[in-house]
Structures are given as C-alpha cells and as structure tokens.
Write a protein that holds these residues in place. Structure first.
Motif, PDB file in Angstrom:
ATOM      1  N   THR A 173      10.477   1.820  43.242  1.00  8.65           N
ATOM      2  CA  THR A 173      11.555   2.761  43.542  1.00  8.65           C
ATOM      3  C   THR A 173      12.224   2.396  44.862  1.00  8.65           C
ATOM      4  OG1 THR A 173      10.017   4.291  44.621  1.00  8.65           O
ATOM      5  CG2 THR A 173      10.483   4.674  42.279  1.00  8.65           C
TER       6      THR A 173
ATOM      7  N   MET B 284      16.683   4.046  35.803  1.00 11.38           N
ATOM      8  CA  MET B 284      15.515   4.253  34.957  1.00 11.38           C
ATOM      9  C   MET B 284      15.947   4.171  33.500  1.00 11.38           C
ATOM     10  SD  MET B 284      12.887   7.503  34.643  1.00 11.38           S
ATOM     11  CE  MET B 284      12.038   7.233  36.195  1.00 11.38           C
TER      12      MET B 284
ATOM     13  N   ILE C 258      11.908   0.944  35.684  1.00 10.40           N
ATOM     14  CA  ILE C 258      12.569   1.401  36.902  1.00 10.40           C
ATOM     15  C   ILE C 258      13.089   0.186  37.648  1.00 10.40           C
ATOM     16  CG2 ILE C 258      12.276   2.556  39.138  1.00 10.40           C
ATOM     17  CD1 ILE C 258      10.125   4.292  37.866  1.00 10.40           C
TER      18      ILE C 258
END
Length: 115
Positions: free
Chosen positions: A40, A49, A62
C-alpha cells in the motif's frame, strides 16, 4: 463481514492499526485470508485495488501486486482464521457495498465487470 465477503481497505501504516490480526489488514478477506503486506501507498496517495471473484476463487491485487489468491470454499470447509462462521463465503450472488467505520475513505474510478 460474515454474511457476505468483506475486502478490507485500511491504512496499514497508521499507528492505531499496529496490533491487528493478519486477516484484518488492507486487502484481506476479512477474518478469512490474510494479505501479503507492504504494497500500500502512504495515506493521502491513491492506491489501486482489483478484486476478482471467479467461482470460489478470490484474488486481490493492490498496486499491481497479488496480495490474496485463495479458494474461499476450501477455507470455509477447513475453518476460518477468526474462528467465526462465514456463511457469506458460499454465496454465488449478492450486492456490492462500500462501508466504513467513521474514518474518511475516498474512491475513484470504480468499475464492476462481468467475467
């Protein structure tokens, strides 16, 4: 999270989330499958995503990295990590919902495509 399937969206790096269970971090199938962490972006930056559910096989990507790729029916049969019933894992249809717990979350470019 148990009547359907919840994919967690969370700022993994926030201090208040330092003590979560592995199956509660961003990209997790909540209570069911822990994501590979570390993909992330910092809070305030956009993350991408992609979630694919093909039968009982669910993949979460992700920012271009596959963080979950599991057969939820097999996990349901064996028992989930959070040790709760998850009848929603066996659903073949349902609705898409964007829910929160009071912290601001922003979305853009949402797309739902049939397989």
């Amino acid at each position: 999270a148990t009547q359907g399937m919840e994919i967690q969206i969370l700022d993994d790096n926030a201090a208040k989330y330092a003590d979560l269970q592995p199956y509660q971090y961003c990209g997790a199938i909540y209570g069911v499958a822990a994501p590979e962490r570390g993909h992330t972006k910092p809070a305030g930056e956009w993350n991408a995503m992609e979630i694919t559910a093909k039968g009982s096989q669910v993949t979460v990507i992700i920012n271009g990295h596959t963080v979950v790729d599991v057969d939820v029916a097999a996990i349901h049969a064996e028992g989930t990590p959070d040790e709760k019933e998850h009848p929603g894992l066996l659903r073949k249809t349902g609705r898409l919902a964007l829910l929160g717990h009071g912290t601001e979350v922003a979305y853009r470019k949402l797309r739902v495509k049939p397989l």
